[in-house]
Design a protein around this motif. Structure first.
Motif, mmCIF file in Angstrom:
data_model
loop_
_atom_site.group_PDB
_atom_site.id
_atom_site.type_symbol
_atom_site.label_atom_id
_atom_site.label_comp_id
_atom_site.label_asym_id
_atom_site.label_seq_id
_atom_site.Cartn_x
_atom_site.Cartn_y
_atom_site.Cartn_z
ATOM 1 N N PRO A 210 41.766 -83.661 -78.595
ATOM 2 C CA PRO A 210 42.700 -84.756 -78.305
ATOM 3 C C PRO A 210 42.042 -86.122 -78.504
ATOM 4 N N GLY A 211 42.767 -87.007 -79.176
ATOM 5 C CA GLY A 211 42.231 -88.335 -79.448
ATOM 6 C C GLY A 211 41.517 -88.444 -80.777
ATOM 7 N N THR A 212 41.478 -87.333 -81.536
ATOM 8 C CA THR A 212 40.896 -87.372 -82.880
ATOM 9 C C THR A 212 41.921 -86.849 -83.877
ATOM 10 N N GLU A 213 41.791 -87.293 -85.105
ATOM 11 C CA GLU A 213 42.673 -86.797 -86.165
ATOM 12 C C GLU A 213 41.826 -86.295 -87.321
ATOM 13 N N LEU A 214 41.907 -84.990 -87.559
ATOM 14 C CA LEU A 214 41.299 -84.391 -88.741
ATOM 15 C C LEU A 214 42.409 -83.747 -89.543
ATOM 16 N N THR A 215 42.362 -83.947 -90.832
ATOM 17 C CA THR A 215 43.419 -83.425 -91.681
ATOM 18 C C THR A 215 42.815 -82.875 -92.967
ATOM 19 N N ILE A 216 43.669 -82.364 -93.833
ATOM 20 C CA ILE A 216 43.221 -81.749 -95.081
ATOM 21 C C ILE A 216 43.849 -82.501 -96.242
ATOM 22 N N VAL A 217 43.021 -82.861 -97.219
ATOM 23 C CA VAL A 217 43.509 -83.637 -98.359
ATOM 24 C C VAL A 217 43.031 -83.006 -99.661
ATOM 25 N N ASP A 218 43.708 -83.419 -100.763
ATOM 26 C CA ASP A 218 43.294 -82.941 -102.083
ATOM 27 C C ASP A 218 42.281 -83.909 -102.694
#
Length: 648
Positions: free
Chosen positions: A444-452
């Motif tokens: 919580p409080g972090t944003e990790l995502t997946i990108v090309d």
């Protein structure tokens, strides 16, 4: 009492959710926390910093972002040593056990440090360091095994505002020297020796060799093994002597939130090791809250993180995180299978360990020994399991869950790295879900995502962290700013922090980390994760572990090759090779089928347990093997050369 696991999807038998008992006990049990934290991540961390730590002075500004540089709690004043020890003693909790130490020799007594003991030793050793000339800003090298004196040493440095740089005690003198030179350490703290598989390792002789030609002026030596060592007059002093002579109170330095707390060097498996810089306020905030929530630390817990202090896992979850929470942590000096393969399980039973955090590599070793060694012991004290260091395959996860945890303990599979300071992806014990091979959701409080490749959102690609960054993130690389920019930020034009890992989206908002992107193969235009192929191979009953790497192919671009370690008593055969290839073809597809399967006795691993895929790949393409000094088992490389037909 066993937890009543709930399986939501009857077709997927391996998705687990916390029981009502677990939810009631957990610090965090409502999934709404993710949504609430994401509304204003800076405000969320500001609240946590206020509630979890004691500050001498509150900050003027919570967050500053000047890509790629971040600052948290700007202007705040704090001290790590005070927060880890003093405040607990002041609150009347000094008699609680802080550290339980298990020596490797079974006939030696267990040692316990209470918070009162730690308080006195930290103050005394801080005064001793000050007398040796250490002042705020000076770097102190620490080359110690897992022994009790480690804790007052680390916290004394933090008390003085002298950044510590811990070096893994199994590293050779040259590896230590490189780190001491780069950090320009003024003092080195080491010991006479320690035990490993029944033998006494003379650590002092390694330290003597390493400090030659460095800035080290004084060497402080802990007496652990009682073996004979050479003490250089005017330079070397005994830890117990300088500590006994010192006063029992040392005023903690009021450190700026962004003052350097420690330098930690990466393993240096490729090129010169990188000195990762972690500062005080942000790191402590993340260490406190991730330890509390991810491992659900309560007053009656005994927490055993098996990592050596030489790695970031040891820093955050075998030192700072539990101590900031006034928890009891356990450390063990020796080898996991000495004098018998049930040593760890014996320790858990005797010490009533409740939370156990280790690496998939270690679990696979115990799978190989067989579950009978686990079943000899009562592990009913365990209530939570964790893994760290690499993606865990399905079969190993299930063995850990069923055999070690008895089918009642959630497994939090944590993803993070030296640079992030604390775990960033996991399943919180009171929320879940717990799925084999799936790390979980961002803290919580972090944003990790997946990108090309172009930085656009995708379901399978590169894992990235989206600013605002977590407060415990590195602040740069020591004396290597350009490398910092190039390594973590340049690929996506400073929009995202890039950890060089790949990932895929999984169920319930979870992320499955597939490993380093250089462990991703491109076969006939298709991106394949080596971890995915390994999962299939490792699921075979004859296999203990495997490592898949790619080699160039004139038609396909790359093709997979698998190095496979078989279970004890299983012999290699053409039939077994054919069977494993068919299994991969069936589970993933023809593209993923290994061109070769090489049956080997072991895999080359660093001393932290990571498989050295660089070496495995070099063997296949007849490239130079490079430095093997960081390997735990360098002798296996010669065996592999013969098996592969290496002529490089």
């Amino acid at each position: 009492m066993p937890l009543s696991w709930v399986v939501e999807d009857p077709k997927e038998k391996n998705i687990y959710w916390p029981s009502e008992e677990m939810k009631k006990r957990a610090w965090v049990n409502d999934p709404k926390i993710y949504e609430e934290a994401s509304k204003d991540r800076v405000a969320f961390w500001e609240k946590l910093a206020s509630e979890g730590l004691e500050w001498f002075r509150r900050w003027d500004k919570t967050y500053e972002w000047n890509p790629p540089y971040v600052r948290w709690f700007v202007g705040g004043k704090i001290n790590a040593s005070y927060n880890a020890v003093d405040r607990h003693v002041r609150q009347g909790k000094g008699n609680k056990r802080a550290v339980i130490w298990i020596p490797e020799p079974p006939n030696e007594p267990v040692r316990v440090l209470t918070y009162n003991d730690l308080f006195l030793q930290v103050n005394k050793f801080a005064n001793a360091l000050r007398k040796l000339g250490v002042k705020k800003g000076d770097r102190v090298g620490i080359y110690l095994p897992m022994i009790p004196e480690l804790y007052p040493t680390i916290l004394a440095c933090a008390r003085l505002g002298a950044p510590h740089t811990v070096v893994f005690s199994a590293f050779a003198p040259q590896a230590l020297r490189v780190r001491l030179e780069d950090a320009e350490a003024k003092v080195l703290v080491t010991c006479d020796g320690y035990y490993r598989r029944g033998k006494c390792v003379n650590l002092k002789s390694n330290a003597d060799e390493a400090v030659k030609g460095t800035c080290v002026e004084k060497v402080v030596v802990v007496r652990r093994a009682g073996n004979e060592v050479k003490m250089q007059e005017g330079r070397d002093v005994w830890w117990h002597e300088v500590t006994e002579e010192a006063g029992g109170w040392c005023q903690p330095e009021e450190m700026d939130s962004e003052d350097l707390l420690f330098l930690l060097y990466t393993s240096g498996t490729t090129g010169k090791p990188k000195g990762v810089m972690h500062t005080t306020g942000g790191y402590l905030t993340q260490a406190y809250w991730t330890a509390k929530w991810v491992f659900d630390l309560h007053d009656d817990d005994v927490f055993w993180c098996t990592s050596d202090i030489g790695w970031v896992t040891g820093h955050t979850y075998a030192c700072y995180g539990p101590l900031l929470n006034n928890s009891t942590l356990l450390i063990y000096e020796g080898a996991p299978d000495y004098p018998a393969p049930d040593r760890w399980w014996e320790i858990i039973e005797k010490q009533r360990v409740t939370i156990f955090y280790t690496a998939p590599t270690a679990i696979r070793m115990f799978v190989r020994f067989g579950e009978e060694w686990v079943k000899k012991h009562d592990l009913s004290s365990l209530r939570l399991l964790g893994t760290v260091g690499e993606p865990i395959d399905r079969e190993t996860w299930l063995w850990y869950f069923k055999v070690v945890g008895g089918g009642r303990c959630p497994i939090t599979d944590t993803w993070w790295q030296t640079e992030t300071g604390g775990t960033l992806i996991m399943s919180l014990p009171g929320i879940g879900p717990f799925i084999p091979t799936v790390a979980g959701r961002p803290f919580p409080g972090t944003e990790l995502t997946i990108v090309d490749e172009d930085g656009n959102p995708t379901d399978s690609g590169y894992l990235v962290q989206v600013p605002p960054l977590a407060p415990g993130m590195l602040r740069g690389l020591y004396k290597a700013d350009e490398k910092y920019r190039e390594t973590y930020w340049a690929k996506f034009d400073y929009r995202y922090y890039f950890p060089s890992d790949g990932a895929v989206r999984a169920l319930y908002g979870c992320i499955r980390v597939t490993g380093r992107v250089d462990d991703v193969m491109k076969v006939s235009g298709h991106r394949l994760s080596t971890a995915e192929v390994e999962d299939v191979i490792n699921a075979h009953e004859a296999v203990t572990e495997s490592a898949v790497v790619s080699k160039p192919h004139e038609v396909k671009g790359e093709t997979p090759v698998a190095y496979v370690v078989l279970r004890k008593g299983v012999s290699p055969s053409p039939e077994l090779e054919k069977e494993l290839k068919s299994l991969v073809r069936e589970k993933i597809g023809p593209t993923a089928t290994p061109e070769r399967i090489l049956f080997v006795p072991d895999l080359p691993k660093t001393r932290s347990g990571k498989i050295m895929r660089r070496i495995l790949k070099s063997l296949l393409i007849n490239a130079p093997i490079g430095d093997t000094s960081t390997l735990f088992n360098p002798e296996v490389v010669e065996i592999l050369k013969e098996r592969v037909g290496y002529s490089g």
